[in-house]
Design an enzyme around this catalytic site. Structure first.
Site, short mmCIF file in Angstrom:
data_model
loop_
_atom_site.label_atom_id
_atom_site.label_comp_id
_atom_site.label_asym_id
_atom_site.label_seq_id
_atom_site.Cartn_x
_atom_site.Cartn_y
_atom_site.Cartn_z
N SER A 1 10.12 11.48 4.69
CA SER A 1 8.89 10.80 4.04
C SER A 1 9.19 10.12 2.72
O SER A 1 10.13 10.41 1.89
CB SER A 1 7.96 12.12 3.68
OG SER A 1 6.78 11.64 2.94
N ILE B 1 5.95 4.91 0.68
CA ILE B 1 4.87 4.06 1.44
C ILE B 1 4.76 4.42 2.91
O ILE B 1 3.82 4.40 3.39
CB ILE B 1 5.58 2.79 1.49
CG1 ILE B 1 6.01 2.09 0.22
CG2 ILE B 1 4.81 1.89 2.31
CD1 ILE B 1 4.63 1.69 -0.71
N ASP C 1 17.26 -3.81 -0.58
CA ASP C 1 16.62 -2.34 -0.81
C ASP C 1 17.76 -1.25 -0.48
O ASP C 1 17.25 -0.74 0.27
CB ASP C 1 15.15 -1.97 -0.18
CG ASP C 1 14.55 -0.76 -0.87
OD1 ASP C 1 15.02 -0.59 -1.91
OD2 ASP C 1 13.81 -0.29 -0.23
#
EC number: 2.7.-.-
Length: 546
Positions: free
Chosen positions: A132, A135, A288
């Site tokens: 999780s 976003i 990222d």
């Protein structure tokens, strides 16, 4: 502010104070108004005094929601800004975010698949999330069509209104920064927030992430350095993404990597090589690359391979930016600060009227102390950070692609030195940079450019005679227009000269006639004739100005 924004601002302040985050403000920065403001909120005490400051910061960001969680994720790799105990806690935001109800995720998947039950498309769907994030959330399943294991990524329900509300509030706060900080205007806070907003909104579109992952996989197909899982684009939509499930060791789990017999030196060096390959060969880089998005394959630990996921944020550089960046790095490590200053001006990163001597001196003052360290300990990311911070004092415009690059480089460095503390980034990167620059000049580069442009010129060849004719005709027409304008300007100049002459004569005659009429009345009509002549001359001169 709207009532909703006031409530949200109140919630943010209450959250920060309830976790005692006012302790992050240096005491020397707490002015009397700030101190009085804090005393006025006496009913918001620190309710978590028993927890360390780092844990309190993590819990506060987690409570504030996705916008703040993403901000914390970005900060988790900036270990130069925080002590280890705070940075370690921020790193937990990457993997340990409270999941939302799996039944909601299942309902979203069914909606994305046209309202059909999940069982029509997938077997073994796990209602419990595998992971999780701030976003989105990930669930596992098998494709009914071929039995392959997949992960299904779904956007958190109703996340967009929350993000937009927080961003709207941040925009309001950003507009106050120039008024509150002496240097606030140069920081361009509104532009920074705008770029942050774009990044967040892009992450909400999983079709974009799917396309990014497909491109990155294509770029590193059959590569020994990086593997990108396959995306099943037929199942993807804006709110859902389906991709191959991978098994690997989290790159942050150094103990397991060592236990598996991984060649840590080679793994760290390959991380640097993967980054520079993405930037300079492909002009398309994963932006990222925090530890939660990088794994290492269990197979062939002596020849380790990275596995990259979560391509929601990517960056790209144009050809000129790449050349200037590579030359900047080489000039910096050669301590040629004059070259660094000239490159910033030539690239357009700073205004063309920048004083190069002053800029060179500023760069030397900031960067020369870096070389007091051994070369192997110098951080590429900090080099870029120092250069950009210095350049901003000389009105360097915000370059979003360079900000992404600098952030990603810090990620790569942080991971590389965590794996192998003796990693020499310069030794690893210099041959790559020099080879790339060499490849951009000379006969091979010219040949390649001709090959790239050949189809364009072949297509345009039949149009060239017509284009030449049109150009000559337009040139002739332009020359005729220029000649006409020149003649008109010359005639206007002559008229203006005549007008000034006649106005002067007219004024002189009028004044003379008036003087004689008053002082020499015995001259009869002579003064009147002078005045009449002056008036006629003045009128003619005035008409020539029309």
């Amino acid at each position: 502010m709207t009532p909703g924004e006031v409530r949200r601002l109140y919630f943010i302040i209450r959250t920060f104070l309830s976790y005692g985050l006012d302790e992050l403000i240096p005491k020397m920065r707490i002015t009397l108004p700030l101190r009085l403001w804090r005393y006025s909120l006496f009913w918001m005490p620190n309710r978590h005094k028993d927890k360390p400051l780092g844990e309190r910061l993590r819990l506060a960001l987690q409570e504030l929601g996705p916008v703040w969680i993403k901000f914390g994720q970005m900060l988790s790799t900036r270990r130069d800004l925080f002590p280890p105990q705070i940075a370690d806690q921020l790193a937990l935001l990457q993997d340990k975010v409270a999941p939302f109800d799996g039944a909601l995720a299942k309902a979203q998947i069914e909606e994305a698949m046209g309202g059909l039950p999940v069982e029509e498309w997938f077997d073994d769907f796990d209602i419990q999330p595998l992971a999780s994030a701030s976003i989105a959330q990930v669930h596992t399943a098998r494709l009914k069509s071929n039995g392959k294991e997949v992960v299904i990524k779904v956007i958190r329900p109703d996340i967009l209104p929350v993000i937009k509300a927080d961003l709207k509030l941040i925009y309001r706060l950003a507009r106050w920064v120039p008024r509150l900080l002496p240097d606030g205007r140069r920081l361009r806070p509104t532009e920074v927030v705008r770029e942050y907003e774009k990044t967040l909104i892009d992450e909400l579109n999983l079709l974009r992430e799917s396309a990014n992952a497909i491109q990155l996989r294509r770029n590193f197909e059959n590569s020994p350095m990086l593997y990108v899982p396959e995306v099943y684009s037929d199942y993807c939509s804006q709110d859902m993404m389906v991709m191959e499930r991978i098994y690997g060791i989290p790159v942050s789990d150094v103990a397991t990597l060592e236990k598996n017999g991984t060649n840590m030196k080679l793994l760290a060096e390959r991380g640097v090589q993967v980054f520079f390959t993405q930037v300079f060969r492909d002009s398309f880089f994963h932006a990222d690359m925090h530890p939660g998005n990088i794994f290492v394959s269990y197979e062939h630990p002596e020849n380790p391979k990275y596995i990259g996921i979560d391509c929601g944020i990517v960056g790209s550089l144009n050809k000129e930016d790449k050349r200037y960046l590579a030359e900047n790095f080489i000039a910096f490590f050669n301590r040629d600060y004059r070259k660094v200053a000239e490159l910033h001006v030539d690239s357009g990163w700073v205004p063309p009227d920048t004083n190069v001597e002053e800029f060179e001196f500023a760069i030397r003052t900031v960067c020369e102390p870096i070389f007091e360290k051994p070369l192997a300990e110098i951080s590429f990311g900090h080099v870029l950070l120092n250069l950009f911070n210095t350049a901003r004092r000389f009105n360097m415009e915000v370059q979003p692609q360079l900000v992404l690059l600098q952030k990603t480089l810090l990620y790569v460095e942080g991971v590389g030195r965590q794996l192998y503390p003796q990693l020499d980034l310069w030794k690893t990167a210099k041959p790559f940079l020099e080879s790339w620059i060499k490849d951009q000049v000379g006969i091979p580069a010219l040949t390649r450019a001709l090959k790239e442009k050949a189809p364009f010129w072949v297509e345009k060849m039949p149009e060239i005679p017509e284009l030449v004719y049109d150009s000559l005709r337009q040139g002739k027409y332009l020359q005729h227009s220029v000649d006409k304008i020149a003649r008109e300007l010359q005639e206007n100049h002559v008229r203006q000269g005549q007008s000034r002459y006649l106005l002067g004569i007219g004024a002189t005659l009028l004044l003379s006639g008036t003087f004689l009429l008053v002082s020499r009345p015995e001259w009869g009509l002579m003064p009147c004739w002078l005045m009449a002549g002056g008036l006629v001359a003045w009128l003619i001169g005035w008409r020539k100005t029309r």
